[in-house]
Design a protein around this motif. Structure first.
Motif, PDB file in Angstrom:
ATOM      1  N   HIS A 134      29.913  37.253  31.953  1.00  0.00           N
ATOM      2  CA  HIS A 134      30.990  37.034  30.985  1.00  0.00           C
ATOM      3  C   HIS A 134      32.313  37.593  31.494  1.00  0.00           C
ATOM      4  O   HIS A 134      33.336  36.894  31.499  1.00  0.00           O
ATOM      5  CB  HIS A 134      30.634  37.680  29.650  1.00  0.00           C
ATOM      6  N   PHE A 135      32.309  38.846  31.926  1.00  0.00           N
ATOM      7  CA  PHE A 135      33.571  39.469  32.328  1.00  0.00           C
ATOM      8  C   PHE A 135      34.093  38.919  33.648  1.00  0.00           C
ATOM      9  O   PHE A 135      35.297  38.986  33.903  1.00  0.00           O
ATOM     10  CB  PHE A 135      33.412  40.983  32.381  1.00  0.00           C
ATOM     11  N   ARG A 136      33.219  38.358  34.470  1.00  0.00           N
ATOM     12  CA  ARG A 136      33.684  37.743  35.709  1.00  0.00           C
ATOM     13  C   ARG A 136      34.239  36.345  35.485  1.00  0.00           C
ATOM     14  O   ARG A 136      35.174  35.928  36.177  1.00  0.00           O
ATOM     15  CB  ARG A 136      32.531  37.657  36.712  1.00  0.00           C
ATOM     16  N   ASN A 137      33.661  35.610  34.543  1.00  0.00           N
ATOM     17  CA  ASN A 137      33.951  34.183  34.466  1.00  0.00           C
ATOM     18  C   ASN A 137      34.548  33.693  33.152  1.00  0.00           C
ATOM     19  O   ASN A 137      35.230  32.667  33.141  1.00  0.00           O
ATOM     20  CB  ASN A 137      32.658  33.387  34.716  1.00  0.00           C
ATOM     21  N   ALA A 138      34.285  34.391  32.057  1.00  0.00           N
ATOM     22  CA  ALA A 138      34.671  33.844  30.758  1.00  0.00           C
ATOM     23  C   ALA A 138      35.701  34.669  30.003  1.00  0.00           C
ATOM     24  O   ALA A 138      36.374  34.140  29.118  1.00  0.00           O
ATOM     25  CB  ALA A 138      33.419  33.676  29.883  1.00  0.00           C
ATOM     26  N   ALA A 139      35.820  35.936  30.308  1.00  0.00           N
ATOM     27  CA  ALA A 139      36.748  36.790  29.563  1.00  0.00           C
ATOM     28  C   ALA A 139      38.182  36.295  29.736  1.00  0.00           C
ATOM     29  O   ALA A 139      38.606  35.978  30.857  1.00  0.00           O
ATOM     30  CB  ALA A 139      36.636  38.237  30.030  1.00  0.00           C
ATOM     31  N   PRO A 140      38.937  36.215  28.653  1.00  0.00           N
ATOM     32  CA  PRO A 140      40.320  35.735  28.765  1.00  0.00           C
ATOM     33  C   PRO A 140      41.219  36.675  29.549  1.00  0.00           C
ATOM     34  O   PRO A 140      42.255  36.261  30.068  1.00  0.00           O
ATOM     35  CB  PRO A 140      40.774  35.624  27.305  1.00  0.00           C
ATOM     36  N   GLU A 141      40.823  37.935  29.639  1.00  0.00           N
ATOM     37  CA  GLU A 141      41.601  38.921  30.384  1.00  0.00           C
ATOM     38  C   GLU A 141      40.697  39.573  31.429  1.00  0.00           C
ATOM     39  O   GLU A 141      39.565  39.951  31.136  1.00  0.00           O
ATOM     40  CB  GLU A 141      42.141  39.991  29.434  1.00  0.00           C
ATOM     41  N   LYS A 142      41.177  39.679  32.653  1.00  0.00           N
ATOM     42  CA  LYS A 142      40.418  40.314  33.732  1.00  0.00           C
ATOM     43  C   LYS A 142      40.426  41.826  33.532  1.00  0.00           C
ATOM     44  O   LYS A 142      41.479  42.471  33.594  1.00  0.00           O
ATOM     45  CB  LYS A 142      41.031  39.964  35.089  1.00  0.00           C
ATOM     46  N   ILE A 143      39.249  42.393  33.270  1.00  0.00           N
ATOM     47  CA  ILE A 143      39.124  43.822  33.058  1.00  0.00           C
ATOM     48  C   ILE A 143      38.305  44.385  34.214  1.00  0.00           C
ATOM     49  O   ILE A 143      37.076  44.250  34.246  1.00  0.00           O
ATOM     50  CB  ILE A 143      38.460  44.132  31.709  1.00  0.00           C
ATOM     51  N   THR A 144      38.980  44.986  35.159  1.00  0.00           N
ATOM     52  CA  THR A 144      38.325  45.459  36.377  1.00  0.00           C
ATOM     53  C   THR A 144      37.219  46.460  36.062  1.00  0.00           C
ATOM     54  O   THR A 144      36.136  46.414  36.651  1.00  0.00           O
ATOM     55  CB  THR A 144      39.355  46.087  37.326  1.00  0.00           C
ATOM     56  N   TYR A 145      37.488  47.367  35.145  1.00  0.00           N
ATOM     57  CA  TYR A 145      36.493  48.373  34.794  1.00  0.00           C
ATOM     58  C   TYR A 145      35.195  47.723  34.326  1.00  0.00           C
ATOM     59  O   TYR A 145      34.093  48.125  34.739  1.00  0.00           O
ATOM     60  CB  TYR A 145      37.027  49.298  33.709  1.00  0.00           C
ATOM     61  N   ALA A 146      35.307  46.720  33.460  1.00  0.00           N
ATOM     62  CA  ALA A 146      34.111  46.065  32.923  1.00  0.00           C
ATOM     63  C   ALA A 146      33.338  45.357  34.032  1.00  0.00           C
ATOM     64  O   ALA A 146      32.109  45.449  34.109  1.00  0.00           O
ATOM     65  CB  ALA A 146      34.502  45.072  31.832  1.00  0.00           C
TER      66      ALA A 146
END
Length: 225
Positions: free
Chosen positions: A112-124
């Motif tokens: 999800h955090f690599r491909n779908a999150a609207p904002e890139k959150i490096t920590y996640a």
């Protein structure tokens, strides 16, 4: 007859793999989560949590949701892939819960955090990447001692394979070169005909002796007994 409500996700591929292994006839109802089919009143009557997969066993007019619960039910119904011996059963159940509580959620969050999150959150991304590698290391240690996760082939393997196989896809893009036993297990699983067919659900190349796609009329009557 089993009605299977599912889609082409790792969780959605678990029940068809087991149904193919058990050679239980089933009908596939596509629940397109990209279109929000899981939130329709008809599907929520089957799974109030609006998640795939779910099944209806028409032999008992029984609906079951949650992929782990479905695998346990089907294995017990057929008397295969879940031992009755208390010790062997406990080992399968602990690794099944390991998948349900850790492998699925962690790899899912990474995707999800690599491909779908609207904002890139490096920590996640970094957090779930590290946890994915840790879980693969746990699996590698177990598979170093056994050909399959809990010793013999079981629903623990069926539950875990679609998620771990996804690690090698561009979606997760995880290198498993440091986990040779996991890699060996993946290749062993891919050679099982039931695994190949179950992974191909709702794809043009789907070809099953026991599974069929629901007709348009059946798809419109999800809650019909």
């Amino acid at each position: 007859m089993i009605d299977l409500y599912t889609y082409t996700t790792p969780n959605g591929r678990k029940p068809p793999i087991l149904l193919e292994e058990l050679e239980l006839p089933y009908t596939i109802h596509s629940i397109d989560i990209s279109k929000g089919d899981q939130f329709t009143p008809e599907f929520k009557a089957i799974n109030p949590n609006s998640k795939i997969p779910a099944i209806r066993d028409r032999d008992h007019n029984l609906t079951i949701f949650e992929s782990g619960a479905i695998l346990i039910y089907l294995a017990e119904k057929a008397g295969k892939f879940l031992p009755t011996d208390v010790v062997d059963r406990a080992k399968v159940m602990e690794w099944l819960m390991f998948q349900m509580a850790s492998v699925g959620p962690m790899l899912g969050q990474l995707g999800h955090f690599r491909n779908a999150a609207p904002e890139k959150i490096t920590y996640a991304v970094e957090r779930y990447h590290r946890e994915t590698l840790r879980l693969l290391d746990v699996l590698d240690g177990q598979l170093k001692k056994h050909p399959y996760i809990a010793g013999d082939y079981s629903i623990a393997d069926i539950a875990t394979f679609p998620w771990v196989a996804a690690a090698k896809t561009p979606y997760l893009n995880i290198s498993i070169t440091d986990f040779p036993n996991v890699d060996r297990w993946i290749e062993t699983m891919k050679k099982r005909p039931a695994v190949r067919v179950g992974m191909d659900i709702l794809q043009p190349n789907f070809d099953s002796n026991v599974g069929t796609l629901a007709t348009a009329e059946a798809a419109e009557q999800l809650t019909t007994a």
